[in-house]
Design an enzyme around this catalytic site. Structure first.
Site, PDB file in Angstrom:
ATOM      1  N   GLU A 114       0.820  -1.219   0.000  1.00 21.91           N
ATOM      2  CA  GLU A 114       0.000   0.000   0.000  1.00 21.91           C
ATOM      3  C   GLU A 114       0.853   1.268   0.000  1.00 21.91           C
ATOM      4  OE1 GLU A 114      -3.265   0.180   2.716  1.00 21.91           O
ATOM      5  OE2 GLU A 114      -4.050  -1.775   2.118  1.00 21.91           O
ATOM      6  N   GLY A 115       1.915   1.232  -0.775  1.00 25.46           N
ATOM      7  CA  GLY A 115       2.816   2.379  -0.866  1.00 25.46           C
ATOM      8  C   GLY A 115       4.060   2.133  -0.036  1.00 25.46           C
TER       9      GLY A 115
END
Length: 806
Positions: free
Chosen positions: A502-503
């Protein structure tokens, strides 16, 4: 006396300059008045004052006469900005415009409105949400054996899978009209926390369908037919979803995915149909190996112009049943021995009709915007909740272990070196949970704070890394021997997973938090960039108007930072009285300093700032810890300002403000224009760097909270799954701790009577002698015996026969 008057006059001028609505004419008039006062008192000669007045007149003409200002200030700066700023890709533009701004804007604009934060309602669970937590979630946790899941079966048991599907664990974000639970973001986070305290693999399994997945995208962008067909099936568990974004050649740069969808016509269900011919290769897809419904991101091309004149139509999202011809799915990755389902998939010449595109044909090319907008929500819930759960579990287990485990006849939790680690565990856990509560409250209020959710994901997973490392250090050998009784090892193993997904954290810190934050939150920057690209008089006029507002805004923040710095933050605002008031003042001071420094960096470095990732990362650190400390103060107020929590609040705020100070000092130390760096140091740190890390006494107070039963300790670890059963992996700690509290008065009595157990004796035989000598009664002896055995069970590690690895 005169110089006292001059100092007060200077501070008064600084105070007036903090009000950015004052015109430039007012500022110049103030400086002229200041010079005249010095002249009339004889402090400055007439010649010096004449030079100063001429300078003020020159500045007045240059900045206050419209035609002169536009020709000599606005036009050159407009050309400079147009020339120096790098072109912004559609991917970057979508990322910057995604979501909304909220408290991040208050912090980055340099003058936070504390009432806006404190008036936000405290998060509260509904009766239905609480019943779910106390019912199905507790029941699920009681079914989970993390060792069995990860080491033996490498998957959840069939019973657990059925329970998750049939009890709506995949339906937390789905509206009730479609059979979902429609839980709040706060309830969603509490569910994840409780499950994660029991099994990380199970928590990830539940997280994904409720985060960035088909359900989230359908609710926001799907057609009515898509919602009516898929949402009930997702809510019931009939469909298992996944979302496939990452390609081997496009990870962090997801906008560059080479997966394609070619607009064409083909036969579908017996008819010629307009659709897309897909080819893709994906990896790292959670739930992918068992998914029945694949959410897919790809780039659409229209070489035959069946939809219009453009060929590259952009990133698009579609829903594809995994049974569709041409899809290969089912193989698994092994993410650090954590057994959640994760694996690659690919598709070769897979034809889908247009109505499989999420939102229908009209949403072709809008997929990236869809993804970044919805990621700004799920990113603020899932991994931050997982991190908070890890902190609570570490606080609970490590505090208990440090009390039970003795060396040199002393609980190890009373050694100062261990206290330092315990204080970090407790303080960071309080900070993480406060941040989750504030972020989910904002989401439930309708905000989509993309920058704050990025901060939550990045900085809370890093806090989790620190907390679990400290917990492992305190446990020593107890933590490194894997087996059914090890409650830390799997979490320790899984940390890089949370850091990466998620990043990735490096990317989030160095490119996203500050870059996206300063663009979205600045009151004038986007207007200036837009006007800089405009031709003609209208472009000059709009740029000039934005520029003058920007000048006033920057001068106000510089003045505010200097005023608050010179006064030791005493003149900064605070919405509360008492011990925490100083932290509100210091946050306000550093908020003004961060905003003003960011403006200087933007003006001097321009587009080059985008490539100065270390400077951008330090600005991100400053903003992040301003937010984390704000969340901590908000939590303290929401909880009714409990005095027992003050050590935690002090620790978090002192730690966070020190990080802000170091981040800003790092920007100044590494700023490439040294003259400006020196000037920034003068108005950011006029009295020097005075923030300090928590001292030893405060660390002792926080550490004691972890090893002593108390209401504050219960509040700190609330939300994890709790068992007092001596047969449970963490329940053994609770059971031993409970008995230890009962026997400690007995042990003190024995020490007072100089009754000391020797290792050459059988312990129970020694107790029997003490009972015979009337030193103890039988009940006390039984308690001591039970305590010794329960502590031994709590500190023992697993061992295996030699052929276990055969």
């Amino acid at each position: 006396m005169f110089w006292i008057f001059i100092a007060l006059l200077f501070l008064g001028m600084l105070f007036l300059l903090t009000r950015e609505k004052l015109s430039l004419r007012s500022w110049l008039a103030g400086f002229a008045l200041f010079d005249l006062v010095l002249l009339f008192n004889g402090e400055l000669s007439g010649a010096v004052v004449t030079v100063l007045m001429l300078m003020i007149i020159a500045l007045y003409v240059l900045f206050c006469v419209d035609d002169v200002r536009k020709k000599w200030i606005s036009l050159p700066l407009k050309a400079y900005i147009r020339r120096s700023l790098p072109p912004m890709s559609a991917t970057e533009k979508d990322a910057i415009e995604a979501g909304s701004v909220w408290w991040d804007a208050e912090l980055l604009q340099g003058n936070p409105d504390w009432r806006k934060l404190l008036d936000m309602p405290a998060p509260v669970l509904s009766a239905e949400e609480r019943l779910f937590l106390d019912g199905p979630v507790d029941e699920l946790c009681s079914m989970l054996d993390d060792w069995q899941i990860n080491h033996v079966e490498h998957d959840l048991s069939p019973e657990v899978w059925n329970f998750i599907k049939s009890n709506g664990f995949f339906a937390m974000i789905i509206p009730k009209a479609y059979g979902g639970l429609a839980f709040s973001a706060y309830a969603h986070s509490r569910v994840i926390q409780k499950i994660a305290s029991r099994s990380g693999a199970t928590a990830v399994t539940v997280m994904v369908p409720n985060s960035l997945g088909p359900a989230e995208l359908l609710i926001s962008y799907g057609t009515d037919d898509q919602k009516n067909h898929y949402l009930p099936r997702l809510a019931s568990g009939e469909e298992v979803p996944c979302f496939a974004l990452t390609n081997p050649d496009a990870g962090s740069d997801a906008g560059a995915i080479p997966d394609t969808g070619i607009v064409c016509k083909a036969e579908f269900e017996g008819e010629e149909t307009l659709g897309l011919l897909l080819n893709w290769e994906k990896r790292y897809i959670t739930l992918g190996p068992i998914a029945t419904l694949l959410g897919l991101a790809f780039r659409v091309y229209d070489p035959d112009h069946l939809l219009g004149l453009e060929e590259d139509l952009g990133i698009t999202c579609a829903l594809v049943p995994t049974s569709t011809a041409g899809i290969e799915i089912g193989r698994r990755h092994d993410p650090l021995n954590i057994a959640f389902q994760n694996g690659p998939n690919r598709g070769t010449n897979v034809f889908i009709p247009m109505h499989w595109v999420i939102g229908g044909q009209d949403m072709i090319g809008k997929g990236w915007r869809m993804l970044v907008e919805r990621l700004s929500i799920g990113r603020g819930v899932s991994l931050p909740s997982l991190s908070s759960a890890a902190g609570k579990m570490a606080s609970d287990s490590t505090g208990a272990y440090a009390r039970l485990r003795k060396q040199f006849n002393t609980p190890i939790g009373r050694f100062e070196g261990v206290e330092e680690a315990l204080a970090r565990i407790g303080g960071m856990t309080y900070m993480m949970d406060a941040t989750v509560r504030l972020t989910t409250s904002a989401l439930d209020a309708g905000e989509k704070p993309a920058v704050l959710t990025a901060i939550s994901k990045r900085y809370l997973t890093e806090c989790m890394r620190q907390v679990i490392n400290d917990a492992m250090d305190v446990h020593g050998g107890r933590g490194i021997c894997m087996g059914p009784s090890n409650y830390l090892g799997r979490t320790y193993q899984s940390i890089p997973v949370a850091i990466t997904v998620e990043g990735a954290n490096i990317l989030t810190r160095s490119l996203i938090v500050f870059g996206q934050g300063v663009m979205r939150c600045h009151p004038y920057l986007q207007d200036e960039i837009t006007a800089a690209d405009m031709d003609g008089d209208e472009g000059v006029a709009r740029f000039d108007q934005a520029l003058m507002g920007h000048f006033a805004y920057t001068i106000a923040n510089v003045s505010r930072a200097l005023l608050f710095g010179l006064s030791g933050s005493l003149l900064a605002p605070s919405p509360v009285d008492g011990e925490t008031s100083r932290y509100y003042k210091q946050i306000s001071r550093f908020s003004a300093a961060t905003s003003a420094m960011a403006d200087v960096a933007l003006l001097v470095l321009g587009g080059e700032l985008k490539r100065k990732e270390c400077i951008s990362g330090r600005f991100a650190d400053a903003l992040a810890y301003l937010y984390l400390s704000s969340a901590t103060l908000k939590r303290f107020e929401d909880d009714g300002r409990p005095e027992g929590d003050l050590p935690l609040v002090h620790w978090v705020c002192q730690y966070s403000l020190f990080q802000v100070q170091q981040a800003l000092e790092g920007v100044i130390r590494n700023f490439p224009v040294r003259l400006l760096a020196w000037k920034m140091r003068v108005w950011v740190f006029p009295l020097g760097c005075r923030c300090r890390l928590p001292d030893d006494h405060l660390q002792h107070r926080v550490a004691q909270m972890l090893i002593e039963p108390s209401v504050s300790r219960d509040r700190l670890v609330a939300g994890v799954y709790v068992s007092d059963s001596k047969d449970d992996v963490i329940g053994r700690l609770h059971h031993a701790m409970k008995i230890l509290m009962q026997v400690e008065p007995i042990e003190r009595k024995l020490r007072k009577q100089k009754q000391v157990y020797r290792s050459d004796q059988a312990y129970d035989a020694w107790l029997e002698i003490l009972v015979q000598e009337k030193v103890l009664n039988q009940q006390e002896a039984d308690l001591l015996s039970e305590s010794r055995e329960s502590v031994r069970q709590a500190i023992m590690v697993d061992d295996f026969p030699a052929d276990e690895w055969g």
